[in-house]
Scaffold this motif. Structure first.
Motif, PDB file in Angstrom:
ATOM      1  N   ARG A 241       1.019   5.543   0.005  1.00  0.00           N
ATOM      2  CA  ARG A 241       0.276   6.790   0.213  1.00  0.00           C
ATOM      3  C   ARG A 241       0.572   7.770  -0.906  1.00  0.00           C
ATOM      4  O   ARG A 241      -0.291   8.503  -1.367  1.00  0.00           O
TER       5      ARG A 241
ATOM      6  N   LYS B  42      -9.660  10.270   0.312  1.00  0.00           N
ATOM      7  CA  LYS B  42      -9.538   9.238   1.345  1.00  0.00           C
ATOM      8  C   LYS B  42     -10.922   8.812   1.848  1.00  0.00           C
ATOM      9  O   LYS B  42     -11.177   7.624   2.064  1.00  0.00           O
TER      10      LYS B  42
ATOM     11  N   ASP C  39      -4.433  -1.354  -4.556  1.00  0.00           N
ATOM     12  CA  ASP C  39      -4.364   0.058  -4.192  1.00  0.00           C
ATOM     13  C   ASP C  39      -5.252   0.913  -5.086  1.00  0.00           C
ATOM     14  O   ASP C  39      -5.279   0.736  -6.311  1.00  0.00           O
TER      15      ASP C  39
ATOM     16  N   GLN D 269      -7.092  -2.456  10.919  1.00  0.00           N
ATOM     17  CA  GLN D 269      -6.512  -1.796   9.737  1.00  0.00           C
ATOM     18  C   GLN D 269      -5.725  -0.549  10.147  1.00  0.00           C
ATOM     19  O   GLN D 269      -4.637  -0.282   9.637  1.00  0.00           O
TER      20      GLN D 269
ATOM     21  N   SER E 116      -1.734  -0.117   9.565  1.00  0.00           N
ATOM     22  CA  SER E 116      -1.120   0.918   8.727  1.00  0.00           C
ATOM     23  C   SER E 116      -0.218   1.826   9.570  1.00  0.00           C
ATOM     24  O   SER E 116       0.818   2.279   9.103  1.00  0.00           O
TER      25      SER E 116
ATOM     26  N   PHE F 220      -3.202  10.501   4.439  1.00  0.00           N
ATOM     27  CA  PHE F 220      -3.379   9.052   4.308  1.00  0.00           C
ATOM     28  C   PHE F 220      -2.778   8.250   5.468  1.00  0.00           C
ATOM     29  O   PHE F 220      -2.832   7.023   5.457  1.00  0.00           O
TER      30      PHE F 220
ATOM     31  N   ARG G  91     -10.858  -1.347  -4.452  1.00  0.00           N
ATOM     32  CA  ARG G  91     -11.040  -1.946  -3.129  1.00  0.00           C
ATOM     33  C   ARG G  91     -11.703  -3.332  -3.253  1.00  0.00           C
ATOM     34  O   ARG G  91     -11.398  -4.238  -2.483  1.00  0.00           O
TER      35      ARG G  91
ATOM     36  N   THR H 106      -6.568   4.954  -1.280  1.00  0.00           N
ATOM     37  CA  THR H 106      -5.561   4.612  -0.275  1.00  0.00           C
ATOM     38  C   THR H 106      -4.304   5.466  -0.424  1.00  0.00           C
ATOM     39  O   THR H 106      -3.405   5.416   0.407  1.00  0.00           O
TER      40      THR H 106
ATOM     41  N   SER I 141       0.848  -1.184   0.000  1.00  0.00           N
ATOM     42  CA  SER I 141       0.000   0.000   0.000  1.00  0.00           C
ATOM     43  C   SER I 141       0.884   1.234   0.000  1.00  0.00           C
ATOM     44  O   SER I 141       1.892   1.300   0.684  1.00  0.00           O
TER      45      SER I 141
END
Ligand SMILES: CC(=O)SCCNC(=O)CCNC(=O)[C@H](O)C(C)(C)COP(=O)(O)OP(=O)(O)OC[C@H]1O[C@@H](n2cnc3c(N)ncnc32)[C@H](O)[C@@H]1OP(=O)(O)O
Ligand SMILES: O=C([O-])CC(=O)C(=O)O
Ligand SMILES: [Mg+2]
Length: 288
Positions: A4, A209, A186, A276, A280, A231, A181, A214, A2
């Motif tokens: 940003r 966002k 991503d 989540q 992250s 993000f 998603r 993402t 992932s």
């Protein structure tokens, strides 16, 4: 993976290419397409290959945007770039045909040069047809790792005007974010082209966002801080998520599937969101 932020760098600009690993972007895109004039295509291709081969480029993902299938350049781009082992190839004006044709060529080159690498694909959706065919495009290869919205080309394809408010690309944004998603890849939003409008960038990125993106593309290093700020989870969100996870553990011991925290119901989806956030936060080094 992932990301940003993904920072574009015109492939014919050696000064920018050498700064690739010190600008704090999560990912870099060396561009051979629209940031490079027709006269410079050959020079850019050579420079990008050399940069991939000889710059240290540690701790940052480096991808290359090749020219589109309907151009005379894409094949030479891949022939030159794949042996230098970029992390990914960004395919502009993506369609089922362009993905399938380029994947075939990428596979052939990986094999011929024994690169031992499965190059990832990042696709730019930037036409009306690309939007309505999104699902078929995403299903056309198992190498697809991200979908990027390209609002500048999309506006030109649709014959519409780009505005600061971006109302005109809302449908495209919802489609791209939702499709990405759905396939657990991503969802990366279009660049914000006014590099001096920090407030505009922040508001626009917060909206992106809020609907499921993402990360987003950047065209200037000054945009990275704002993009990362939006993000990344805030300290408050991280602390609350950690509390919820602790409480969930306690509830589990008591055999409870649902409980309340600060007067609000906490059940499985809320716990998943808390996980989540903590995941992250760990990934971006915001928590141990
Ligand atoms: C629709 C699309 O296809 S978007 C994708 C293609 N577009 C691009 O790749 C554009 C990339 N960005 C750029 O070329 C530039 O940022 C521009 C032309 C938009 C603005 O350029 P400038 O006005 O010179 O930006 P700015 O004054 O902020 O530059 C400050 C420093 O950052 C560097 N810089 C600017 N953009 C980048 C970048 N994308 N990557 C790395 N370094 C950069 C400049 O070289 C300059 O370095 P220096 O201080 O050592 O001279
Ligand atoms: O996809 C991007 O990042 C930018 C782009 O090509 C566009 O907006 O047309
Ligand atoms: Mg484009």
């Amino acid at each position: 993976m992932s990301r940003r932020s993904l920072l574009f760098m015109p492939g014919n600009n050696p000064g920018m290419l050498t700064s690739a690993d010190c600008l704090e972007a999560d990912s870099i895109i060396f561009d051979l397409e629209d940031a490079v004039s027709l006269k410079e295509k050959d020079a850019a291709r050579i420079l990008v290959r050399e940069a991939l081969s000889f710059l240290p480029l540690q701790g940052v993902e480096v991808t290359v945007r090749v020219n589109p299938l309907d151009s005379p350049y894409w094949k030479e781009d891949l022939e030159s770039i794949i042996p230098a082992e970029p992390d990914g190839i960004v395919i502009p004006k993506a369609s089922v045909e362009s993905v399938q044709t380029m994947v075939k060529e990428i596979e052939r080159l990986e094999e011929a040069h024994q690169t031992g690498k499965k190059t990832k694909l990042l696709l730019i959706i930037e036409s009306a047809m690309g939007l309505i065919d999104l699902r078929n495009i995403i299903e056309s290869s198992d190498r697809i790792d991200a979908i990027l919205l390209g609002a500048e080309d999309l506006s030109s394809d649709m014959g519409i005007k780009r505005t600061r408010e971006s109302k005109e690309i809302e449908y495209a944004r919802y489609l791209v974010a939702t499709a990405a998603r759905a396939y657990r890849i991503d969802a990366l939003d279009t660049p914000f082209t006014d590099i001096d409008d920090v407030e505009g960038l922040e508001g626009d990125t917060r909206f992106a966002k809020s609907i499921g993106f993402t990360g987003r593309l950047a065209i200037n290093p000054r945009q990275i801080v704002t993009i990362h700020e939006v993000f990344s989870p805030t300290q408050e969100e991280i602390e609350e998520a950690q509390i919820i996870l602790n409480e969930a553990e306690e509830a589990e011991k008591k055999g409870l599937g649902v409980f309340s925290y600060k007067g609000k119901m906490v059940d499985l989806p809320v716990i998943k969101r808390a996980e989540q956030i903590v995941d992250s936060a760990r990934k971006w080094g915001l928590v141990r």
